[in-house]
Structure formats: C-alpha cells, structure tokens
Design a protein around this motif. Structure first.
Motif, PDB file in Angstrom:
ATOM      1  N   ILE A 114      93.920 120.684  -0.797  1.00 39.41           N
ATOM      2  CA  ILE A 114      92.761 119.820  -1.002  1.00 39.41           C
ATOM      3  C   ILE A 114      93.105 118.847  -2.123  1.00 39.41           C
ATOM      4  N   TYR A 115      92.949 117.548  -1.831  1.00 36.05           N
ATOM      5  CA  TYR A 115      93.275 116.526  -2.824  1.00 36.05           C
ATOM      6  C   TYR A 115      92.000 116.168  -3.581  1.00 36.05           C
ATOM      7  N   VAL A 116      92.059 116.234  -4.903  1.00 35.40           N
ATOM      8  CA  VAL A 116      90.908 115.963  -5.764  1.00 35.40           C
ATOM      9  C   VAL A 116      91.147 114.648  -6.490  1.00 35.40           C
ATOM     10  N   THR A 117      90.141 113.769  -6.463  1.00 33.35           N
ATOM     11  CA  THR A 117      90.244 112.482  -7.146  1.00 33.35           C
ATOM     12  C   THR A 117      88.939 112.200  -7.866  1.00 33.35           C
ATOM     13  N   GLU A 118      89.044 111.537  -9.000  1.00 34.38           N
ATOM     14  CA  GLU A 118      87.873 111.246  -9.817  1.00 34.38           C
ATOM     15  C   GLU A 118      87.365 109.846  -9.505  1.00 34.38           C
ATOM     16  N   ALA A 119      86.055 109.722  -9.327  1.00 33.02           N
ATOM     17  CA  ALA A 119      85.456 108.426  -9.021  1.00 33.02           C
ATOM     18  C   ALA A 119      85.647 107.463 -10.184  1.00 33.02           C
ATOM     19  N   GLN A 120      86.012 106.225  -9.837  1.00 35.08           N
ATOM     20  CA  GLN A 120      86.164 105.110 -10.784  1.00 35.08           C
ATOM     21  C   GLN A 120      87.294 105.333 -11.799  1.00 35.08           C
ATOM     22  N   ARG A 121      88.160 106.294 -11.555  1.00 41.05           N
ATOM     23  CA  ARG A 121      89.296 106.483 -12.453  1.00 41.05           C
ATOM     24  C   ARG A 121      90.606 106.429 -11.689  1.00 41.05           C
ATOM     25  N   THR A 122      90.695 107.219 -10.649  1.00 38.60           N
ATOM     26  CA  THR A 122      91.932 107.261  -9.870  1.00 38.60           C
ATOM     27  C   THR A 122      92.094 105.959  -9.098  1.00 38.60           C
ATOM     28  N   LEU A 177      85.802 113.944  -3.885  1.00 39.55           N
ATOM     29  CA  LEU A 177      85.547 112.920  -4.890  1.00 39.55           C
ATOM     30  C   LEU A 177      84.664 113.520  -5.977  1.00 39.55           C
ATOM     31  N   THR A 178      85.177 113.587  -7.200  1.00 40.22           N
ATOM     32  CA  THR A 178      84.471 114.244  -8.294  1.00 40.22           C
ATOM     33  C   THR A 178      83.882 113.219  -9.257  1.00 40.22           C
ATOM     34  N   VAL A 209      81.453 115.269  -1.915  1.00 37.81           N
ATOM     35  CA  VAL A 209      81.302 114.360  -3.033  1.00 37.81           C
ATOM     36  C   VAL A 209      80.604 115.129  -4.146  1.00 37.81           C
ATOM     37  N   ILE A 210      81.278 115.271  -5.292  1.00 34.08           N
ATOM     38  CA  ILE A 210      80.782 116.109  -6.384  1.00 34.08           C
ATOM     39  C   ILE A 210      80.119 115.220  -7.429  1.00 34.08           C
ATOM     40  N   PRO A 211      78.842 115.456  -7.727  1.00 37.99           N
ATOM     41  CA  PRO A 211      78.170 114.617  -8.725  1.00 37.99           C
ATOM     42  C   PRO A 211      78.670 114.914 -10.121  1.00 37.99           C
ATOM     43  N   GLU A 238      75.389 122.973  -4.994  1.00 39.42           N
ATOM     44  CA  GLU A 238      75.056 122.455  -3.669  1.00 39.42           C
ATOM     45  C   GLU A 238      76.184 121.590  -3.117  1.00 39.42           C
ATOM     46  N   ALA A 239      76.786 120.795  -3.989  1.00 42.11           N
ATOM     47  CA  ALA A 239      77.879 119.941  -3.530  1.00 42.11           C
ATOM     48  C   ALA A 239      79.061 120.761  -3.046  1.00 42.11           C
ATOM     49  N   TYR A 240      79.409 121.826  -3.787  1.00 46.99           N
ATOM     50  CA  TYR A 240      80.552 122.639  -3.372  1.00 46.99           C
ATOM     51  C   TYR A 240      80.227 123.515  -2.172  1.00 46.99           C
ATOM     52  N   MET A 241      78.937 123.797  -1.942  1.00 49.77           N
ATOM     53  CA  MET A 241      78.570 124.458  -0.694  1.00 49.77           C
ATOM     54  C   MET A 241      78.901 123.543   0.492  1.00 49.77           C
ATOM     55  N   THR A 242      78.666 122.249   0.294  1.00 47.52           N
ATOM     56  CA  THR A 242      79.047 121.293   1.351  1.00 47.52           C
ATOM     57  C   THR A 242      80.553 121.290   1.564  1.00 47.52           C
ATOM     58  N   VAL A 243      81.314 121.352   0.469  1.00 49.33           N
ATOM     59  CA  VAL A 243      82.775 121.414   0.584  1.00 49.33           C
ATOM     60  C   VAL A 243      83.185 122.665   1.342  1.00 49.33           C
TER      61      VAL A 243
END
Length: 737
Positions: free
Chosen positions: A673-681, A705-706, A496-498, A518-523
């Motif tokens: 890897i599927y990328v989706t934007e929070a509250q938009r997609t 989730l970006t 989950v990307i802030p 830090e978020a992409y380290m989790t990814v």
C-alpha cells in the motif's frame, strides 16, 4: 505477486471527477471555486494592488476636454442635371460607402490638412501644450517661429499630425447618416477649434476629390475614345474580309439586348440534330430487340411465344390429347392400340410446337439483326456529318471572334462617347456632407473618469490574478486531490485519511466513531476487494519520504483489522528509524533485526498492545547495514512463521526514495500500500516511487492519501462521521469542516 490491483470503483472529484456518492461529474465551476479558495489571499492582494494602481494613475492623469462636431453624410448627393456624375448617385446606399467615409474621416491626409489650416506647428498654445519644442535643442527658449528651419517646421507638422490622429475619434450614430467628430486635448478651446476645422476640412476635401476625379475622367475618356475609334474600324474591316474569304453563310442571326450578334442555327447543325434523334431511336429499338432475343434464348416460353396463335392452338390440342391418353392408361396398357395412337399423336403435336417455337426465335433474331444494321448505318452517317460540322465550326470560331471584337469595340465606343457628353454638360453637384452642430468649448473634462478607470483596473487585476493562479497551479506538483493521485499514479484509491490535527493516533483509534477510524474502515473495506480471498494475509505500507503518515497508517489499519476479531501482528521493519513502538508506548529492545541476524526465537520479542487482537513486533536494535539484512532469506522466513500464528501481518516499511529497503520487503508480502501526504508529496516523487516498486515486481494494492483537509478543497471528501453517534456539537462541527 507482481500484478497491480485493478482500480476500485471510486468517487472522483474536480477535473472530470464524480461527486461523492452520486456517480455524476461535478461541474467545472466547483474546481475553479476550489482553486480560488486556496489562492484567496493572493487574488485579493493582486486586486487591491490593481485598484490602487488605477486610483493613482487616475489622480495623476492630466484632464482632457472633448469637443464634438456633428455632421451629416447624405445617402445621395443632389444633381442639378439629369446626368450622372463620376460617382454614382446611389452609392450611399451601400454599406461600403459609409465605411469608406468613416475611414476618410480618420485619414492622415485630412489630419495634415487640418494642421496646415490651423497652422498648429506655429501655434504657441498647441506647441506649449504638447511640448513640440522639447526636441529642438538648437533653438533658444524664447526663439520665435520665424527662426524655424524648413526641416524643423516639417518635423513639427508631422508631430502635430500624429497628435491630431491620436486625439480624434469618429462615432457614427447608429441608424442614421449622422457622424460625431470628437477631439480631446488639455485645452477646451483648442479641442473645439480642431473639431470644427476637422469637419470643415473634410467637406472641402470631399469636394476637391470629386472635382479632381471629374477632370481626370474627361482627360481619360478623350484618350480612350480616339483609340477605340480606330480599333472599331479595323475590327469591322477584318470581319467583312474574313466572311468573304471563308464564304460563311448563316441560316439565322439574332442580336441580344446588349447589342451583341449571336448565331442560332446552321444547316449542318440541323442535319446533325435530326440524325442524332434517329440514332437514339435506333439504339432503343436495338436494345429492345436484344432483350427479346436474350429472353427467348433463356426461356422457350418467351413473350412472343405466349401471344403466338399457332403455338397456343397446338398447346391447347396437346393438352386435350394428353388428357385422353391419361384416361386410357387408367384401364389399358400403353401398348393398347388406341393408347399407342394417342401417344403418336402427342409426339406429332410436340414436334409441331418445337418447329413453331424455332420459327418464332428466328423471327426475333432477324428483327435484332435489322435493328443492329440500322443503328450502324445511322452512326456512320452521324460521324460523317459531325466531321462536316466540325470543319464549319472551326471556321465559325474565327468568325465569331471577329464578330465579338466588333460588338465589343462598338459598345465601348458608344458608351464612352455618351459618358463623355454627360460629364461635359453635367453641372456641379451640391455637396452631400453638411455640418449639423458645430463644436463648442467643453466646460467639464471628459477624462480621466475615476469609476471607469477603477472598473478597468479591477478587470485587469482579475486577469492578472487569473494568470498568477494558473501559473502557480501548474507549477505546484503537490498531490492535492484523490483524483489527482489516481490519475498520476494509475492506482486505485483505497482511502482518503483526514487530518487529525493535534490528536495522536492512539487517541483516535480508541474512539471507533472518530473520523480517522471511519476513514481506515473504508481502507479496510476497499482492501478486502483487492484479492480473491478478502483481506491480504501479509502486506506492507511504504511512502516516498518520511513523515507522510506511513507508520500511522500501518498502526491504525492493523488496529482496524483487529477490531473485527482477526488476530493481527504489526511488524516494524523500518530498521533505520523505527517509530511505531513509540506511538504504542512499548519497548524496542529486540525484534526484527535480532531475527534477521540469526536468532530464531522471535516470539520472545512479540509485545501485546492495549488494543484487542493486536500484537506488535518491534524493529529491534538498528543494524549497521539494514539492506543486507532485508535481502536475506530470513525476512521471508519470518513472514511465513508470523503468517502461521496470526491471521494478518502488517509491515511498516521504510520510505522509498534513496533506500532499497522497501522494494526488498515488497518481495515477501502479498502486496504493498502506497501512502502519500496531501499537498506535500510531489507527483514526480510519487511516480518515481511507484516505478521502483513496479520494477521490483511488487504487487500494488492501491494508494492512501493522508492528512487531507476537505474544507480546503470542497470536492466531497470530508468525513462527517459523527452523524448519528450522539457526539457533542463541537466534535460534529470539527468532523464536518
């Protein structure tokens, strides 16, 4: 490469989600609190509007005055005689009695009586207050009540009755026999007058109803008594005639407490009972004999054989001879005369034992046959007696019918006659309803009440706000939460990307302590778990629509992998609208499109970035048909050659919806890897995108989730990674919001 990666262990939120790092489901209250925070302004607007509406309605409402009359409904009504009236004296002890009285207090018949007693249809104040003359256009404004036709008068009385029913309310006082009668109207005097007349009319109506029921009961009893007298005489004659014709004789007759004649015993029934008891004993004897015979057949050493004295003596003698025979065999051969004599003696004893056992078995069989014969005889006797009893019972059925008819008619006649006498001599009972406190004209209005109306308006506003929020939440298809993404797409959440705000990706990548890094380290960590060889060698990133963070995720993920010492090349295969070269501040003079059109020296267009171990291959000039270039074998050749020179190849693919590029690219990499934007997609768009990839046999590693703002949701997905790195307070505050 057509298998979908298994879902990774994740901490889910809200609807069945688990709290971050706890493994426990969050209470559902957090989910509702989160929705309320998102829709705060809408909720406040609805509440304010509801309160304003309640205030306006209260200020515009007409004041009403409520007068109250208190009456007592006694549990028992007094009687001047010892006889019961038509209504039971203890009827007030039942809860149904009081419920009936409350309903009678609100009956339309009572309202009609009050309207007629007070002549409300002709009362000028009542007509003016409630506007009863508004529908009477045919009458002049100053017309008197004498000019009303009978039809108009009936209409006014009907409307007055409806007004009374709407204005009256009944309030029983808990734990007592007291009842309050309230009436509300715009006039204090009118309210008191109607409340008092309501109580008086109820008392009078109760008395009238009791007198009417007594008169009706006497007329009913007179008619019934005459008919029952004739029926009793006819039933007695029929009983005597039938008994004489059938010669029915009873051994004993009894009479119950209620006066009904009952027959207790007959001779045939006594014989059947006796034979049936003997048959039961015979059956038991036969079963026991059968069991002994079966045991004897299975085992020669039956119970009878064990207690037989002759058998026991023979067995004892045989044991002694067998012992002597065994001793001789120790010293001599079996042909020795003494040993042969003992052997002959043993044979003789065995023959005697066998004969005795046969005799015992014959005795058991004889006993069993005798038991069977006795049972058969008794059963035959019982059948014949039952036939006889059945005939007598059939005759007794009709006799009992006549007897019951006589008893019933006699009881009905005697009880009705007694009741008729009691009602005839019973005096008039005093009324059980009395007025305790008459109503007085109220001074202050009872309604409207401002605080109560505001409280009700607030409750109504909360209900409307809840309905509005529920409707909007269900109509909103945007993916807001990681758990929602996982449930809708059936994909593991890689990260989950802030939302990075106004900062560029390069600025955040340069700071390894930033929330984005830090978020992409989790990814990167979760991505290493998707294959059996760790991080995929080749992968692509795509999304449903442009500007969802796909290119940024490709760049930052490639930089994060390169940071651990792996050689990584970032390839921009978005041949329609390349953008990664602009983020890195590099050139887009040549690249993938050149190689796909036939040029083989791809190394010429590889550019070094400012980030260690990270190279970049631009998309190159925009071709006229990107789909044709990507569907050729040269794309696969390019990826294979890049894999030989670099540890990892990361591809920035075009969006999925409306284009065929991304599924073609997915064929030449290990996974997507599927990328989706929070509250938009929207969920529908994301599902369609995933369906296209799966139809193309693409392997899906998971979803990212970006642009997620944790402070708007509160599900534990925030990234306060500044802890422990010595960052300033402002940065820490922004990272933990």
């Amino acid at each position: 490469m057509n298998s979908v990666a298994e879902p990774l262990p994740r901490n889910v939120g809200a609807d069945g989600e688990e709290a971050e790092g706890t493994g426990k489901a969050l209470p559902i209250i957090f989910h509702y609190w989160n929705i309320a925070r998102r829709r705060l302004w809408l909720i406040l607007a609805i509440l304010i509007a509801a309160l304003a509406a309640g205030l306006v309605m209260t200020l515009l409402a007409q004041p009403l005055y409520t007068a109250t009359t208190r009456i007592e409904i006694a549990r028992q009504q007094a009687n001047v005689t010892s006889f019961e009236g038509v209504q039971a004296r203890d009827m007030g002890q039942n809860l149904e009695f009081y419920s009936t009285q409350y309903d009678l207090l609100k009956a339309r018949s009572l309202a009609e009586r009050v309207a007629k007693d007070l002549r409300l249809a002709r009362d000028a104040d009542f007509v003016k207050i409630y506007g009863l003359d508004q529908d009477e256009d045919s009458l002049p404004t100053n017309a008197g009540f004498g000019q009303l036709s009978s039809e108009q008068l009936k209409k006014r009385e009907a409307r007055a009755t409806d007004i009374l029913l709407d204005g009256v309310s009944i309030s029983p006082i808990r734990g007592s026999a007291l009842v309050d009668i309230h009436f509300s109207s715009p006039s204090p005097g009118l309210s008191a007058r109607i409340a008092n007349n309501w109580a008086t009319s109820f008392v009078q109506q109760s008395m009238d109803r009791r007198f009417a029921s007594t008169s009706d009961a006497r007329r009913f009893l007179e008619t019934r008594l005459e008919g029952l007298r004739e029926r009793l005489q006819q039933s007695e004659r029929a009983l005597v005639d039938y008994a004489a014709s059938q010669k029915i004789v009873r051994l004993s007759d009894t009479q119950s407490v209620d006066g009904k004649t009952r027959t207790t015993q007959t001779l045939a029934r006594a014989d059947v009972e006796s034979i049936n008891a003997e048959l039961a004993k015979a059956v038991a004897d036969r079963v026991a004999a059968e069991a002994r015979m079966s045991a004897s057949a299975r085992n020669r050493s039956s119970a009878e054989g064990l207690v037989n004295p002759a058998l026991n003596n023979l067995r004892s003698r045989r044991a002694e001879v067998a012992g002597e025979y065994a001793k001789l065999l120790v010293q001599f051969e079996p042909e020795y005369p003494a040993a042969r004599a003992l052997k002959d003696q043993l044979n003789a004893i065995d023959a005697s034992i066998a004969g005795e056992e046969r005799r015992v078995g014959d005795a058991i069989s004889s006993t069993y046959r005798a038991a069977v014969d006795r049972e058969s005889q008794l059963r035959s006797r019982l059948d014949s007696m039952l036939s006889l009893l059945s005939g007598q019972d059939r005759a007794s059925i009709q006799y009992n019918i006549y007897q019951r008819e006589v008893d019933t008619n006699r009881q009905l006649y005697e009880s009705l006659l007694q009741r008729y006498k009691e009602i005839g001599v019973a005096g008039v009972a005093t009324n059980n309803i009395s007025i305790v406190d008459p109503a007085i004209a109220p001074v202050n209005p009872s309604s409207p009440r401002l605080m109560l109306n505001l409280a009700l308006a607030l409750l109504a506003g909360m209900g409307l706000a809840g309905i509005a929020v529920v409707v909007l939440e269900n109509l909103d298809e945007g993916i807001r939460e990681p758990a929602q993404l996982s449930a809708a797409l059936q994909l593991p959440i890689l990260g989950v990307i802030p939302d990075s705000g106004d900062l560029t990706s390069v600025e955040l990548i340069s700071d390894p302590k930033s929330e984005l890094s830090e978020a992409y380290m989790t990814v990167r960590t979760n991505l290493a778990l998707t294959t059996d060889h760790g991080l995929p060698r080749t992968l692509s990133l795509t999304s449903s629509a442009p500007a969802e963070g796909k290119s940024t995720s490709s760049l930052v993920l490639a930089a994060t992998i390169a940071r651990v010492g792996r050689s990584v090349i970032l390839v921009d295969v978005d041949l329609r609208k390349p953008s990664v070269w602009n983020y890195l501040g590099l050139r887009n003079e040549g690249g993938v499109s050149n190689f796909l059109t036939g040029q083989t020296d791809w190394q010429t267009w590889v550019q070094k970035t400012e980030l260690k171990n990270l190279s970049f291959l631009a998309a190159g000039p925009i071709p006229p048909s990107a789909a044709d270039l990507l569907s050729s074998d040269r794309l696969k050749l390019l990826i294979n050659e890049l894999s030989q020179h670099y540890d990892h190849v990361v591809l920035d693919s075009p969006p999925l919806l409306g284009l065929s590029d991304a599924p073609l690219i997915a064929q030449v990499v290990e996974g997507v890897i599927y990328v989706t934007e929070a509250q938009r997609t929207s969920v529908r768009a994301a599902q369609q995108s995933i369906a296209r990839l799966r139809q193309g046999k693409a392997r899906l590693f998971g979803a990212i989730l970006t642009k997620y703002r944790s402070e708007q949701h509160g599900y534990g997905y925030g990234y306060g990674y500044g802890y422990g790195y010595g960052r300033d307070n402002d940065t820490l505050d922004e990272g933990t919001r």
